[in-house]
Scaffold this motif. Structure first.
Motif, short mmCIF file in Angstrom:
data_model
loop_
_atom_site.label_atom_id
_atom_site.label_comp_id
_atom_site.label_asym_id
_atom_site.label_seq_id
_atom_site.Cartn_x
_atom_site.Cartn_y
_atom_site.Cartn_z
N ASP A 50 -14.73 -11.17 10.08
CA ASP A 50 -15.34 -12.11 9.13
C ASP A 50 -16.54 -11.46 8.45
OD1 ASP A 50 -16.95 -12.09 11.35
OD2 ASP A 50 -17.27 -14.24 11.41
N ASN A 51 -16.68 -10.14 8.63
CA ASN A 51 -17.74 -9.38 7.97
C ASN A 51 -17.36 -9.20 6.50
OD1 ASN A 51 -19.42 -7.39 6.96
ND2 ASN A 51 -19.57 -6.33 8.93
N LYS A 52 -18.22 -9.67 5.61
CA LYS A 52 -17.89 -9.64 4.18
C LYS A 52 -17.74 -8.22 3.65
CE LYS A 52 -19.88 -14.09 3.13
NZ LYS A 52 -20.84 -14.86 2.36
N LEU A 53 -18.56 -7.31 4.16
CA LEU A 53 -18.46 -5.93 3.69
C LEU A 53 -17.14 -5.29 4.13
CD1 LEU A 53 -19.93 -3.72 2.18
CD2 LEU A 53 -20.99 -3.04 4.33
N ALA A 54 -16.74 -5.54 5.37
CA ALA A 54 -15.47 -4.99 5.86
C ALA A 54 -14.28 -5.58 5.11
CB ALA A 54 -15.34 -5.25 7.36
N ILE A 55 -14.35 -6.86 4.78
CA ILE A 55 -13.28 -7.51 4.02
C ILE A 55 -13.19 -6.90 2.62
CG2 ILE A 55 -12.59 -9.69 2.93
CD1 ILE A 55 -13.72 -11.09 5.43
N ARG A 56 -14.35 -6.68 2.00
CA ARG A 56 -14.36 -6.09 0.67
C ARG A 56 -13.75 -4.68 0.71
NH1 ARG A 56 -19.67 -4.97 -3.03
NH2 ARG A 56 -18.56 -4.22 -4.83
N LEU A 57 -14.10 -3.92 1.74
CA LEU A 57 -13.56 -2.58 1.89
C LEU A 57 -12.04 -2.60 2.05
CD1 LEU A 57 -14.15 0.44 2.18
CD2 LEU A 57 -14.41 0.05 4.63
N LYS A 58 -11.55 -3.55 2.87
CA LYS A 58 -10.09 -3.66 3.06
C LYS A 58 -9.39 -4.04 1.77
CE LYS A 58 -9.90 -4.49 7.97
NZ LYS A 58 -9.31 -5.24 9.05
N LYS A 59 -9.99 -4.94 1.00
CA LYS A 59 -9.39 -5.33 -0.28
C LYS A 59 -9.34 -4.14 -1.24
CE LYS A 59 -10.54 -10.25 -0.42
NZ LYS A 59 -11.33 -11.27 -1.13
N MET A 60 -10.41 -3.37 -1.26
CA MET A 60 -10.44 -2.20 -2.14
C MET A 60 -9.39 -1.18 -1.72
SD MET A 60 -14.56 -1.83 -2.65
CE MET A 60 -14.46 -0.23 -3.40
N GLN A 61 -9.21 -1.01 -0.42
CA GLN A 61 -8.18 -0.09 0.07
C GLN A 61 -6.79 -0.57 -0.31
OE1 GLN A 61 -9.12 0.03 4.24
NE2 GLN A 61 -10.50 1.80 4.02
N GLN A 62 -6.56 -1.88 -0.20
CA GLN A 62 -5.26 -2.44 -0.58
C GLN A 62 -5.01 -2.25 -2.08
OE1 GLN A 62 -5.52 -6.48 0.73
NE2 GLN A 62 -5.01 -6.00 2.85
N GLU A 63 -6.03 -2.47 -2.89
CA GLU A 63 -5.88 -2.28 -4.33
C GLU A 63 -5.59 -0.81 -4.65
OE1 GLU A 63 -9.25 -3.80 -6.47
OE2 GLU A 63 -9.03 -5.79 -5.58
N ARG A 64 -6.28 0.10 -3.97
CA ARG A 64 -6.03 1.52 -4.19
C ARG A 64 -4.61 1.91 -3.82
NH1 ARG A 64 -9.35 5.51 -0.78
NH2 ARG A 64 -7.44 6.45 -0.05
N GLU A 65 -4.12 1.38 -2.70
CA GLU A 65 -2.74 1.65 -2.28
C GLU A 65 -1.75 1.11 -3.30
OE1 GLU A 65 -2.40 -0.05 1.60
OE2 GLU A 65 -3.67 1.49 2.53
N ASN A 66 -2.00 -0.09 -3.81
CA ASN A 66 -1.12 -0.67 -4.82
C ASN A 66 -1.12 0.16 -6.10
OD1 ASN A 66 -0.38 -2.77 -3.16
ND2 ASN A 66 -1.93 -4.18 -3.96
N LEU A 67 -2.28 0.65 -6.51
CA LEU A 67 -2.35 1.49 -7.71
C LEU A 67 -1.62 2.81 -7.49
CD1 LEU A 67 -6.04 0.93 -8.85
CD2 LEU A 67 -3.96 0.19 -10.02
N MET A 68 -1.73 3.37 -6.30
CA MET A 68 -1.03 4.61 -6.02
C MET A 68 0.49 4.40 -6.03
SD MET A 68 -3.26 6.93 -5.81
CE MET A 68 -2.62 8.33 -4.92
N LYS A 69 0.94 3.28 -5.51
CA LYS A 69 2.37 2.97 -5.52
C LYS A 69 2.87 2.82 -6.96
CE LYS A 69 2.61 0.64 -1.05
NZ LYS A 69 2.78 -0.66 -0.38
N GLN A 70 2.09 2.13 -7.79
CA GLN A 70 2.49 1.93 -9.18
C GLN A 70 2.49 3.26 -9.94
OE1 GLN A 70 -0.15 -0.99 -10.80
NE2 GLN A 70 0.83 -2.69 -9.73
N LYS A 71 1.54 4.13 -9.61
CA LYS A 71 1.45 5.43 -10.28
C LYS A 71 2.63 6.33 -9.91
CE LYS A 71 -1.82 9.16 -10.98
NZ LYS A 71 -3.11 9.75 -10.56
N ASN A 72 3.08 6.25 -8.67
CA ASN A 72 4.20 7.08 -8.20
C ASN A 72 5.55 6.60 -8.72
OD1 ASN A 72 2.49 8.79 -6.82
ND2 ASN A 72 2.65 7.65 -4.91
N LYS A 73 5.63 5.39 -9.19
CA LYS A 73 6.92 4.86 -9.70
C LYS A 73 7.27 5.38 -11.03
CE LYS A 73 7.19 0.63 -7.10
NZ LYS A 73 7.33 -0.80 -7.16
#
Length: 92
Positions: free
Chosen positions: A69-92
């Motif tokens: 429930d740490n806001k900073l850790a949640i923000r970091l996880k969201k940013m990591q998920q967004e980065r992974e999604n962008l990498m997947k879209q870039k590789n397609k």
């Protein structure tokens, strides 16, 4: 804190009841005379409890979704998920 019309009416009613009780115009018990302020206090306590419960529930949902429930850790996880999604879209 704002002082709205309901607050003004309850305060005026409270003052009127106290003055009438002290002047002997009414023979009510003191708990009836103090009822307007007691209602306001009870209402505010209920709102506070509702707010605290809602915050705890929100914290519980965040912990369930992100593992913390740490806001900073949640923000970091969201940013990591967004980065992974962008990498997947870039590789397609």
């Amino acid at each position: 804190m704002k002082f709205g019309i309901i607050d003004f009416m309850m305060a005026s009613l409270q003052v009127a009841f106290i003055v009438m009780k002290l002047c002997g115009a009414i023979s009510w018990s003191w708990w009836l005379v103090m009822l307007p302020i007691l209602l306001v206090v009870v209402f505010n306590v209920l709102l506070l409890l509702l707010f605290v419960c809602a915050e705890k529930y929100k914290s519980h949902l965040l912990f369930k979704q992100y593992g913390t429930d740490n806001k900073l850790a949640i923000r970091l996880k969201k940013m990591q998920q967004e980065r992974e999604n962008l990498m997947k879209q870039k590789n397609k």
